[in-house]
Design a protein around this motif. Structure first.
Motif, PDB file in Angstrom:
ATOM      1  N   MET A   1      33.879  65.783  -9.975  1.00 62.15           N
ATOM      2  CA  MET A   1      33.261  65.403  -8.705  1.00 62.15           C
ATOM      3  C   MET A   1      32.002  64.584  -8.994  1.00 62.15           C
ATOM      4  SD  MET A   1      30.427  66.417  -6.882  1.00 62.15           S
ATOM      5  CE  MET A   1      30.138  67.990  -7.687  1.00 62.15           C
TER       6      MET A   1
ATOM      7  N   ASP B   1      39.092  58.721  -7.826  1.00 64.71           N
ATOM      8  CA  ASP B   1      38.019  57.911  -8.411  1.00 64.71           C
ATOM      9  C   ASP B   1      38.606  56.755  -9.224  1.00 64.71           C
ATOM     10  OD1 ASP B   1      35.172  57.502  -8.871  1.00 64.71           O
ATOM     11  OD2 ASP B   1      35.624  58.011 -10.953  1.00 64.71           O
TER      12      ASP B   1
ATOM     13  N   CYS C   1      30.081  64.554   2.183  1.00 64.19           N
ATOM     14  CA  CYS C   1      30.224  66.003   2.227  1.00 64.19           C
ATOM     15  C   CYS C   1      29.953  66.474   3.659  1.00 64.19           C
ATOM     16  CB  CYS C   1      29.217  66.602   1.248  1.00 64.19           C
ATOM     17  SG  CYS C   1      29.042  68.385   1.351  1.00 64.19           S
TER      18      CYS C   1
ATOM     19  N   PRO D   1      26.061  62.738  -3.150  1.00 64.40           N
ATOM     20  CA  PRO D   1      27.055  62.227  -2.208  1.00 64.40           C
ATOM     21  C   PRO D   1      26.378  61.125  -1.398  1.00 64.40           C
ATOM     22  CG  PRO D   1      26.139  64.275  -1.383  1.00 64.40           C
ATOM     23  CD  PRO D   1      25.554  64.064  -2.762  1.00 64.40           C
TER      24      PRO D   1
ATOM     25  N   MET E   1      40.342  64.579  -7.658  1.00 58.92           N
ATOM     26  CA  MET E   1      39.147  63.736  -7.612  1.00 58.92           C
ATOM     27  C   MET E   1      39.218  62.647  -8.676  1.00 58.92           C
ATOM     28  SD  MET E   1      36.077  66.325  -6.875  1.00 58.92           S
ATOM     29  CE  MET E   1      36.616  67.985  -7.023  1.00 58.92           C
TER      30      MET E   1
ATOM     31  N   ARG F   1      31.314  59.214  -1.512  1.00 54.74           N
ATOM     32  CA  ARG F   1      31.638  60.627  -1.289  1.00 54.74           C
ATOM     33  C   ARG F   1      30.840  61.104  -0.092  1.00 54.74           C
ATOM     34  NH1 ARG F   1      29.166  63.504  -5.400  1.00 54.74           N
ATOM     35  NH2 ARG F   1      29.060  61.885  -6.987  1.00 54.74           N
TER      36      ARG F   1
ATOM     37  N   SER G   1      30.740  68.731  -3.697  1.00 53.12           N
ATOM     38  CA  SER G   1      29.900  67.535  -3.582  1.00 53.12           C
ATOM     39  C   SER G   1      28.646  67.757  -2.731  1.00 53.12           C
ATOM     40  CB  SER G   1      30.725  66.368  -3.022  1.00 53.12           C
ATOM     41  OG  SER G   1      30.058  65.150  -3.185  1.00 53.12           O
TER      42      SER G   1
ATOM     43  N   LEU H   1      36.077  59.694  -1.230  1.00 53.87           N
ATOM     44  CA  LEU H   1      36.381  61.114  -1.071  1.00 53.87           C
ATOM     45  C   LEU H   1      35.633  61.730   0.109  1.00 53.87           C
ATOM     46  CD1 LEU H   1      36.256  62.116  -4.846  1.00 53.87           C
ATOM     47  CD2 LEU H   1      38.262  62.381  -3.356  1.00 53.87           C
TER      48      LEU H   1
END
Lengths: 73, 511
Positions: free
Chosen positions: B382, B345, B391, B412, B341, B389, B406, B351
């Protein structure tokens, strides 16, 4: 050379579908451990023969405990 | 001496230096299946693009051509990169005074030009005879690592380990984003087997101590187990394709997009939570065909990490893999996730989390290993990542596993669940046993099974995914067949995401 098949996770041995003398192939299930409410199989990484089974179904195991030994072809 | 002679002398000298060490060392190298450092650079880079610095370093010593390291700038598929390559034919690639200075200088070039830094490592370590001039001081060996840390997250840093990387030298791979090792020849260790035997009385083989299988499967210090150098160099080029030149730069989207060959994702995910499946197959059905590159494939397999493309755009995928250890998170998987991660990032790679997690492992073994702080590290990286992000709960998200993957509380960009998914502190079986243990015991044995099943059904209804959607815990319920299209749309909206930094230097890493 005989290889130790060890518990990959702490739990209880649910099933050992093999016995000493059995021939196994890659990906065959050797042991199923019950842990975290799931059945987690340990599979053979290579073809071989079961030399010795050290633990019984129902025994608790710690990660790293040797469950059986296998002689690779 | 006339000009012609000078030119001829120069050419001869240059050719001699370019040949590296004595013929017998080249023969030894070849016999081991190792390539010559200059050939490695040639096969990695575009033809005639390499410009070299410090070729004449240590020119006075005919046994130390270029002082055992080749450094320079080149292009890889048109992209500028900085390269250092140890030459094992020259005193086993060991580091002398100028070797270190050359490495530091090429790192400074990478910093100045903001270009990826590639390390082709093959070195026995420091020349003890030179230690005062190359070990302790400001521009000595420590500075190589200092520069690596400066460069970390600024430009991609890649290590191909083609031979030994011993003692301090082992920190070069440690500070790289990714490490490729070859099956036969590469090894890294702080102390060699010989030293270990002398100092601590341990007898092990080189493979056990620091071979490629060990580091890619057990220690997690390396990412790729390659069959040979060619494979490692090809993978290096491929890997860099997922990254920008430097932080803040954009990675071009790939123009050719092939959708995966629609195997039904639904059929790949068994409804019964006790049944395990390989999440890799699910990932392959979501991302662009042929775009997946798994990172640390052999290490902590219960957590899948990989780079891929989604509609041409680069995406980092973190997925629980129930096929291995039921997808339970362990100390190593938390570490693996945290590093991945952080990598994504740093280089603005969005992600995608695919969640099917029973939680973190419990028991005294993992507590002693520090599962709490390792898990904290995963959550930390995270939570602090500001890239888009998303999820997706594929099947189950239990306990702190939801957080580490996440979950909704960690901002997220959205949380999606498949229609069969469940989210809870724990699964029905465990919860019913934990909460109603006394009540269950009071029920006559003959009626107990029915009573327990009733409680489980009630519990499952309470955590029903539609109920969670009703409570706005999740943002959407999406059938698996529509998942790819929805992710493409959502990531496209999230592309211009801006997160304001808080007025602090950095968080305190829970390591």
């Amino acid at each position: 050379m005989a290889i130790d098949i060890k518990a990959h996770i702490t739990g209880t041995i649910w099933k050992i579908p093999v016995k000493a003398g059995d021939k196994v192939e890659e990906d065959d299930t050797l042991v199923i451990i019950e842990s975290m409410k799931m059945e987690m199989p340990i599979e053979a990484e290579e073809d071989g023969e079961i030399v010795e089974v050290l633990l019984e179904e129902g025994s608790p195991v710690q990660e790293g405990d040797v469950i059986l030994r296998i002689e690779e072809d | 001496m006339n000009t012609h002679d000078t030119h001829q002398d120069f050419s001869e000298l240059r050719n001699r230096i370019r040949k590296g060490g004595a013929e017998k060392y080249h023969e030894k190298n070849t016999a081991k299946g190792k390539g010559f450092a200059r050939d490695r650079i040639a096969s990695l880079t575009d033809s005639n693009s390499f410009v070299e610095d410090g070729l004449f370093a240590n020119v006075g010593d005919p046994k130390l051509p270029a002082d055992g390291v080749i450094t320079g700038l080149a292009r890889m598929d048109g992209r500028a990169v900085a390269i250092m390559a140890n030459d094992f034919t020259v005193k086993a690639g060991s580091w002398g005074i100028r070797t270190v200075e050359k490495i530091v200088r090429i790192q400074e070039q990478a910093l100045r030009y903001r270009i990826p830094m590639i390390y082709l490592v093959d070195s026995a370590g420091a020349r003890i005879t030179d230690q005062i001039q190359m070990f302790p001081g400001r521009r000595h060996a420590g500075r190589i690592f200092h520069m690596q840390i400066k460069l970390s997250g600024l430009v991609p840093q890649i290590c191909c380990l083609f031979g030994p990387s011993a003692a301090g030298g082992a920190y070069i791979p440690a500070f790289c984003d990714v490490v490729f090792m070859t099956k036969k020849n590469s090894a890294m260790y702080l102390g060699s087997p010989r030293m270990a035997e002398m100092v601590i009385g341990e007898k092990v083989t080189l493979e056990e101590m620091g071979g490629a299988r060990m580091h890619t499967g057990e220690s997690g210090c390396a990412d790729f187990l390659c069959k040979d150098e060619d494979e490692a160099l090809t993978l290096t080029k491929h890997y860099l394709g997922y990254f920008p030149q430097h932080a803040g730069d954009t990675t071009p989207a790939s123009k050719e997009v092939v959708a995966p060959k629609s195997e039904k994702i639904d059929e790949l995910i068994p409804a019964d939570e006790g049944q395990l499946f390989d999440v890799t197959k699910v990932v392959e059905q979501i991302v662009d065909e042929g775009s997946l590159l798994q990172i640390k494939k052999r290490f902590a397999k219960e957590l899948f990490t990989g780079l891929a493309r989604l509609n041409g755009e680069v995406v980092g995928v973190v997925a629980n893999n129930s096929k291995h250890k039921g997808g339970v998170l362990f100390v190593d998987s938390a570490d693996k996730g945290a590093k991945f991660m952080s990598l994504c990032d740093a280089f603005d790679i969005p992600l995608l989390f695919l969640v099917d997690v029973p939680g973190f492992m419990i028991g005294s073994k993992v507590e002693k290993e520090g599962i709490i702080r390792h898990g904290a590290k995963m959550l930390f990286n995270m939570s602090r990542s500001t890239v888009p992000r998303i999820c997706v709960v594929l099947r189950k998200a239990y306990g702190a596993g939801l957080y580490a993957m996440s979950g909704p509380a960690f901002e997220p960009d959205c949380t999606i669940a498949l229609p069969q998914a469940s989210i809870a502190v724990m699964g029905a079986e465990a919860a019913v046993n934990a909460v109603y243990a006394n009540k269950i015991a009071e029920v006559p044995e003959a009626e107990r099974a029915e009573f327990v099943e009733g409680l489980r059904t009630q519990y499952r209804e309470d955590i029903n995914i539609q109920k969670l959607a009703d409570e706005l815990v999740i943002d959407a319920i999406t059938p698996a067949a529509e998942l790819r299209e929805e992710l493409i749309k959502r990531f496209a909206f999230a592309k211009d995401k801006k997160v304001e930094a808080l007025p602090k230097k950095h968080g305190v890493m829970p390591v």
